[in-house]
Write a protein that holds these residues in place. Structure first.
Motif, PDB file in Angstrom:
ATOM      1  N   TYR A   1      97.099 -12.722 -39.203  1.00  0.00           N
ATOM      2  CA  TYR A   1      95.726 -12.148 -38.888  1.00  0.00           C
ATOM      3  C   TYR A   1      95.400 -12.015 -40.459  1.00  0.00           C
ATOM      4  CZ  TYR A   1      91.963  -9.310 -37.176  1.00  0.00           C
ATOM      5  OH  TYR A   1      90.713  -9.114 -37.015  1.00  0.00           O
ATOM      6  N   CYS A   2      94.017 -11.978 -40.776  1.00  0.00           N
ATOM      7  CA  CYS A   2      93.414 -11.839 -41.833  1.00  0.00           C
ATOM      8  C   CYS A   2      91.799 -11.253 -41.767  1.00  0.00           C
ATOM      9  CB  CYS A   2      93.246 -13.085 -42.833  1.00  0.00           C
ATOM     10  SG  CYS A   2      92.187 -14.322 -42.203  1.00  0.00           S
ATOM     11  N   HIS A   3      91.118 -10.898 -42.807  1.00  0.00           N
ATOM     12  CA  HIS A   3      90.015 -10.417 -42.964  1.00  0.00           C
ATOM     13  C   HIS A   3      89.231 -11.681 -43.555  1.00  0.00           C
ATOM     14  CE1 HIS A   3      90.311  -5.844 -41.851  1.00  0.00           C
ATOM     15  NE2 HIS A   3      90.414  -6.515 -40.920  1.00  0.00           N
ATOM     16  N   PHE A   4      88.292 -12.287 -42.709  1.00  0.00           N
ATOM     17  CA  PHE A   4      87.716 -13.578 -43.307  1.00  0.00           C
ATOM     18  C   PHE A   4      86.178 -13.096 -43.075  1.00  0.00           C
ATOM     19  CE2 PHE A   4      85.567 -17.033 -41.418  1.00  0.00           C
ATOM     20  CZ  PHE A   4      85.424 -17.923 -42.616  1.00  0.00           C
ATOM     21  N   THR A   5      85.732 -12.261 -42.025  1.00  0.00           N
ATOM     22  CA  THR A   5      84.258 -12.293 -41.516  1.00  0.00           C
ATOM     23  C   THR A   5      83.420 -11.407 -42.316  1.00  0.00           C
ATOM     24  OG1 THR A   5      85.060 -10.610 -40.023  1.00  0.00           O
ATOM     25  CG2 THR A   5      85.209 -12.923 -39.259  1.00  0.00           C
ATOM     26  N   SER A   6      83.767 -10.828 -43.465  1.00  0.00           N
ATOM     27  CA  SER A   6      82.950  -9.657 -43.737  1.00  0.00           C
ATOM     28  C   SER A   6      83.023  -9.642 -45.313  1.00  0.00           C
ATOM     29  CB  SER A   6      82.944  -8.250 -43.393  1.00  0.00           C
ATOM     30  OG  SER A   6      82.790  -8.085 -42.062  1.00  0.00           O
ATOM     31  N   PRO A   7      82.578 -10.764 -46.065  1.00  0.00           N
ATOM     32  CA  PRO A   7      82.497 -10.855 -47.571  1.00  0.00           C
ATOM     33  C   PRO A   7      81.665  -9.913 -48.250  1.00  0.00           C
ATOM     34  CG  PRO A   7      82.045 -12.951 -46.673  1.00  0.00           C
ATOM     35  CD  PRO A   7      82.237 -12.117 -45.563  1.00  0.00           C
ATOM     36  N   ILE A   8      80.531  -9.657 -47.800  1.00  0.00           N
ATOM     37  CA  ILE A   8      79.537  -8.765 -48.135  1.00  0.00           C
ATOM     38  C   ILE A   8      80.078  -7.548 -48.485  1.00  0.00           C
ATOM     39  CG2 ILE A   8      77.359  -7.767 -47.679  1.00  0.00           C
ATOM     40  CD1 ILE A   8      76.393 -10.077 -46.710  1.00  0.00           C
ATOM     41  N   ARG A   9      81.001  -6.797 -47.830  1.00  0.00           N
ATOM     42  CA  ARG A   9      81.361  -5.389 -47.846  1.00  0.00           C
ATOM     43  C   ARG A   9      82.788  -5.427 -47.873  1.00  0.00           C
ATOM     44  NH1 ARG A   9      83.022  -3.428 -42.443  1.00  0.00           N
ATOM     45  NH2 ARG A   9      82.717  -5.039 -40.946  1.00  0.00           N
ATOM     46  N   ARG A  10      83.752  -6.179 -47.984  1.00  0.00           N
ATOM     47  CA  ARG A  10      84.871  -6.298 -48.027  1.00  0.00           C
ATOM     48  C   ARG A  10      85.765  -7.349 -49.071  1.00  0.00           C
ATOM     49  NH1 ARG A  10      86.423  -5.874 -41.636  1.00  0.00           N
ATOM     50  NH2 ARG A  10      86.547  -8.116 -42.051  1.00  0.00           N
ATOM     51  N   TYR A  11      86.282  -6.644 -50.294  1.00  0.00           N
ATOM     52  CA  TYR A  11      86.675  -7.524 -51.090  1.00  0.00           C
ATOM     53  C   TYR A  11      87.811  -8.623 -50.787  1.00  0.00           C
ATOM     54  CZ  TYR A  11      87.648  -9.424 -55.783  1.00  0.00           C
ATOM     55  OH  TYR A  11      87.744 -10.151 -56.918  1.00  0.00           O
ATOM     56  N   PRO A  12      88.691  -8.276 -49.764  1.00  0.00           N
ATOM     57  CA  PRO A  12      89.809  -9.109 -49.507  1.00  0.00           C
ATOM     58  C   PRO A  12      89.126 -10.318 -48.925  1.00  0.00           C
ATOM     59  CG  PRO A  12      90.514  -6.847 -48.863  1.00  0.00           C
ATOM     60  CD  PRO A  12      89.002  -6.960 -49.337  1.00  0.00           C
ATOM     61  N   ASP A  13      88.078 -10.316 -47.958  1.00  0.00           N
ATOM     62  CA  ASP A  13      87.492 -11.316 -47.467  1.00  0.00           C
ATOM     63  C   ASP A  13      86.777 -12.480 -48.590  1.00  0.00           C
ATOM     64  OD1 ASP A  13      87.330  -8.850 -46.048  1.00  0.00           O
ATOM     65  OD2 ASP A  13      86.592 -10.075 -44.323  1.00  0.00           O
ATOM     66  N   LEU A  14      86.257 -11.697 -49.503  1.00  0.00           N
ATOM     67  CA  LEU A  14      85.655 -12.503 -50.419  1.00  0.00           C
ATOM     68  C   LEU A  14      86.781 -13.273 -51.210  1.00  0.00           C
ATOM     69  CD1 LEU A  14      83.369 -13.488 -52.625  1.00  0.00           C
ATOM     70  CD2 LEU A  14      83.827 -11.090 -53.691  1.00  0.00           C
ATOM     71  N   GLN A  15      87.969 -12.522 -51.325  1.00  0.00           N
ATOM     72  CA  GLN A  15      88.905 -13.206 -52.077  1.00  0.00           C
ATOM     73  C   GLN A  15      89.426 -14.531 -51.510  1.00  0.00           C
ATOM     74  OE1 GLN A  15      90.801 -12.074 -55.492  1.00  0.00           O
ATOM     75  NE2 GLN A  15      90.671 -14.236 -54.971  1.00  0.00           N
ATOM     76  N   ILE A  16      89.631 -14.357 -50.141  1.00  0.00           N
ATOM     77  CA  ILE A  16      90.232 -15.421 -49.533  1.00  0.00           C
ATOM     78  C   ILE A  16      89.219 -16.602 -49.301  1.00  0.00           C
ATOM     79  CG2 ILE A  16      92.101 -14.037 -48.295  1.00  0.00           C
ATOM     80  CD1 ILE A  16      90.288 -14.378 -45.623  1.00  0.00           C
ATOM     81  N   HIS A  17      87.895 -16.038 -49.364  1.00  0.00           N
ATOM     82  CA  HIS A  17      86.807 -17.247 -49.357  1.00  0.00           C
ATOM     83  C   HIS A  17      86.866 -18.246 -50.562  1.00  0.00           C
ATOM     84  CE1 HIS A  17      83.648 -16.106 -46.205  1.00  0.00           C
ATOM     85  NE2 HIS A  17      84.668 -15.681 -45.634  1.00  0.00           N
ATOM     86  N   ARG A  18      87.413 -17.572 -51.785  1.00  0.00           N
ATOM     87  CA  ARG A  18      87.492 -18.619 -52.756  1.00  0.00           C
ATOM     88  C   ARG A  18      88.937 -19.410 -52.848  1.00  0.00           C
ATOM     89  NH1 ARG A  18      86.748 -13.424 -56.289  1.00  0.00           N
ATOM     90  NH2 ARG A  18      84.760 -13.299 -56.724  1.00  0.00           N
ATOM     91  N   ILE A  19      89.691 -18.858 -51.916  1.00  0.00           N
ATOM     92  CA  ILE A  19      90.910 -19.905 -51.727  1.00  0.00           C
ATOM     93  C   ILE A  19      90.443 -20.930 -50.830  1.00  0.00           C
ATOM     94  CG2 ILE A  19      93.284 -19.554 -50.915  1.00  0.00           C
ATOM     95  CD1 ILE A  19      93.629 -16.696 -51.672  1.00  0.00           C
ATOM     96  N   ILE A  20      89.861 -20.454 -49.862  1.00  0.00           N
ATOM     97  CA  ILE A  20      89.438 -21.397 -48.819  1.00  0.00           C
ATOM     98  C   ILE A  20      88.713 -22.579 -49.413  1.00  0.00           C
ATOM     99  CG2 ILE A  20      88.142 -21.836 -46.848  1.00  0.00           C
ATOM    100  CD1 ILE A  20      89.294 -18.934 -46.004  1.00  0.00           C
ATOM    101  N   LYS A  21      87.733 -22.288 -50.272  1.00  0.00           N
ATOM    102  CA  LYS A  21      86.709 -23.239 -51.013  1.00  0.00           C
ATOM    103  C   LYS A  21      87.446 -24.040 -51.855  1.00  0.00           C
ATOM    104  CE  LYS A  21      82.602 -21.378 -52.196  1.00  0.00           C
ATOM    105  NZ  LYS A  21      81.560 -22.067 -51.784  1.00  0.00           N
TER     106      LYS A  21
END
Length: 723
Positions: free
Chosen positions: A552-572
């Motif tokens: 499980y992870c937090h993927f769905t709120s990169p505007i308001r949570r830094y972990p989501d933003l961090q994994i978006h970078r990895i995914i991209k």
């Protein structure tokens, strides 16, 4: 040692054994050398036993006493208003208790070295602070009071037990009643008070908004963005161009919607559902914040430090400036937006059988609210169904799919704690005018189910790829807490099946299902929740107990949570084929600290949110002192009964305000029992209370029972009727 107190005897014995010339001896030898008469030898024995229990002495296999080697640990000290404290040590489940005489002038938040005392069976580990290694709290928020020759600040935080002395030259013009921020210059020792200088005046304690601002500053939550960060946000917040769309999957023709609360402004997720034969295709589109917030930019460092947006009763403190959070990164209807999308194919049993993660460009068709979607689906409101006629079939399919996903999740054992949140409405002056429970509805559950599916799908994808990642983990409940919960549940006729020291999450969900609709549901559900561990961020994928999910992870709120933003970078980077060699090593190096920091800032935000709610609840109940309401006993301690009203406000009935009786606290049963009257107060019991008083400073509400008063029926108002 004749006529000495036990403590004095212990001191004499310990000093004797600590002497460099001492040779380990048996108790009989000690008695001879210390000239202890035969009839007083039980007193020597008692003193030696206590010194052993405290960890100051050790006993050899041959029964000889010698000075114990100091066992030390390092941790963070948290003081208690009554003088004692606790030290939390990393990787140690239970905090170490520090008695009032053993705190060695340690200040709240200090990193300290602790010497461990003996630990009697079944009791908490005790310790003594040996040394303060560093100070963690450098600023304190409180109320300034001025005298002729000096000033002092009474800290808002009750864990800081001494007022802070302020020399007149460092008062910065503050007057009595001002809320101020103090920079500590001296932490005090012995009878000397801590000392500081005022660095900021927040306003008078009676000014609107100053109360919340004081909490924000006390938790050191940054509010203002620097000019550099704001300028950077303005520069990059440009409309989506043709160049931006290059290389992305173009989904602008797909009908998708956002579904949020009426007052939401940062719309970071959009959804769409369509049928393909027997299967459903669920698309969860998340704002591509990583496209705008580049790694190691000023914006990125600011977002990292904040960790999360903070949602307080009167304001939102965003993780990113409004030019991004409410602008180009918000999925506003009718506008092209860059997204990272998780497109899932789901069969008729709710199983995700295929998925694609892609960089996309989308255009939201309509901005929907939870209220309007719920009216369409549950109330079958004719006006709403006409207004959104083109979308109604998709909403119906969304409801079907969400129920399939939820059913499958519950079948594997996922736990669903369905507690109402508190909704506090304020007037323009920040005064609370209404408090009510904010219940989930059909629409909120749909979005929750879809976000859970996307989060789990993305986490599983990257787990099996063995890429560096940040997971959301939730560990199994502590065995001791679980055992205590199971014993208590038996008092209410409920069982919790455990396998040794473990429990399957499905067993907890079965319990919650059995509790549904019962008078004790809310109380027992909360006790069950308190037995759970807290979820956190981690680079190790140890699973999520509460969701019964292996990944499980937090993927769905990169505007308001830094972990989501961090994994978006990895995914991209992975999607573009750049997550290789040096970049993998880079993420492996930075992610553990990023996960730890994100967990800390999340806890900080949660605590600040709770404190502001408590404050406004106290302020609200000030208006109803003397009135009688009905509530449920939600907690029992040796100090009294906690009673929760229907609007989620909780107050304490002090044990000394109960009937003229002596009440015994029965811990294993969570009961107070009257020794003369025979009255028993239990968790879940409905009672009538009168609001006795409030304390804004302590953020507490005092109730008194009104069960037998003649005017109780006449004066009774259920909370909600007066709002």
């Amino acid at each position: 040692m004749e006529n000495k107190s036990l403590e004095e005897k212990k001191k004499i014995i310990y000093e004797f054994i600590c002497d460099a010339r001492y040779v380990p001896m048996k108790q009989k030898e000690l008695a001879v050398l210390l000239q202890v008469e035969k009839e007083r030898r039980p007193e020597l024995s008692a003193a030696l036993e206590e010194l052993l229990a405290e960890g100051k002495l050790q006993l050899s296999k041959r029964g000889r006493y010698y000075k114990a080697e100091a066992k030390t640990v390092t941790g963070i000290f948290t003081s208690h208003p009554k003088g004692f404290g606790f030290v939390s040590v990393e990787d140690r489940e239970e905090d170490i208790y520090i008695g009032e005489s053993d705190t060695k002038d340690a200040f709240l938040g200090d990193t300290v070295q602790v010497g461990l005392k003996g630990q009697p069976d079944g009791k908490r580990q005790e310790g003594v602070i040996l040394q303060v290694l560093s100070h963690g709290v450098t600023e304190v928020v409180g109320t300034f009071e001025k005298s002729k020759s000096f000033g002092f600040v009474v800290p808002d935080n009750q864990r800081i037990t001494r007022d802070i002395f302020i020399p007149l030259e460092h008062t910065r013009g503050a007057v009595s009643g001002h809320k101020v921020v103090v920079e500590l210059t001296d932490y005090g020792a012995g009878r000397k008070s801590p000392e500081g200088r005022i660095i900021e005046i927040l306003g008078h304690s009676n000014d609107p908004g100053t109360d919340i601002l004081s909490i924000v500053r006390a938790y050191q939550i940054p509010m203002e963005f620097s000019e550099k960060v704001l300028n950077q946000a303005e520069r990059i917040a440009k409309p989506v161009s043709e160049a931006d769309r290059q290389g992305r999957l173009d989904l602008r023709q797909e009908v998708c919607v956002t579904i949020d609360g009426e007052d939401a402004k940062d719309l970071d997720d959009a959804v769409s559902v369509r049928k393909e034969g027997e299967n459903y295709v669920l698309s969860v589109h998340i704002a591509d914040v990583a496209n705008y917030v580049q790694e190691n930019s000023a914006l990125d460092w600011e977002a990292f430090e904040r960790g999360t947006s903070v949602y307080l009763v009167d304001r939102v403190i965003p993780m990113l400036p409004h030019a991004l959070s409410n602008g180009i990164c918000s999925l506003n209807a009718g506008e092209d937006r860059l997204a990272l999308s998780c497109i899932m194919t789901i069969d008729s049993r709710g199983k995700i059988i295929d998925h694609t993660i892609a960089e996309t460009v989308i255009r939201v068709a309509r901005r929907m609210t939870y209220t309007s979607v719920n009216r369409i689906l549950e109330d079958r409101d004719a006006a709403d169904r006409r207004e959104y006629a083109a979308l109604v079939p998709m909403f119906e399919e969304m409801k079907e799919l969400a129920e399939l996903l939820r059913r499958r999740r519950r079948k594997r054992g996922s736990i669903d704690f369905d507690f109402p949140e508190t909704k506090i409405l304020l007037d323009e002056a920040g005064k609370p005018v209404e408090i009510r429970p904010y219940e989930r509805n059909s629409a909120t559950r749909i979005i929750e189910d879809f976000m859970l599916a996307a989060n789990e799908t993305v986490a599983a994808d990257y787990y099996w790829q063995a890429q560096p990642f940040v997971y959301r983990v939730h560990e199994k409940p502590d065995a001791k807490r679980l055992h205590k919960l199971a014993l208590f549940l038996k008092n209410f006729g409920y069982s919790l099946h455990t396998g040794g020291d473990e429990v399957h999450p499905g067993e907890i969900q079965k319990l919650l299902d059995r509790l549904e609709g019962t008078p004790e549901e809310a109380m027992l559900s909360r006790l069950t929740l308190r037995a759970m561990q807290k979820a956190k961020y981690s680079t190790d994928c140890s699973g999520h107990f509460g969701l019964a999910a292996e990944q499980y992870c937090h993927f769905t709120s990169p505007i308001r949570r830094y972990p989501d933003l961090q994994i978006h970078r990895i995914i991209k980077e992975n999607l573009r084929g750049r997550l290789l060699g040096g970049r993998v090593e880079h993420y492996e190096a930075i992610l553990p600290e990023a996960a730890k920091h994100a967990s800390e800032t999340e806890r900080r935000a949660d605590e600040a949110e709770r404190e502001t709610e408590k404050l406004k609840k106290v302020e609200f109940m000030e208006q109803h002192i003397g009135e009688i309401f009905e509530g449920v006993i939600s907690g029992i301690t040796q100090y009294g009964l906690y009673v929760e009203l229907a609007n989620t406000v909780e107050g304490l009935v002090h044990v000394n305000s109960l009937e003229d009786d002596y009440y015994e606290y029965v811990e294993h049963a969570y009961e107070l029992r009257g020794q003369r009257s025979g009255l028993v107060y239990r968790l879940g019991q409905r009672v009538k209370i009168r609001v006795k008083g409030t304390d804004r400073f302590l953020r507490t509400i005092d109730f008194q029972l009104a069960m037998n008063s003649e005017d109780s029926e006449r004066a009774l108002r259920r909370v909600g009727e007066y709002e």
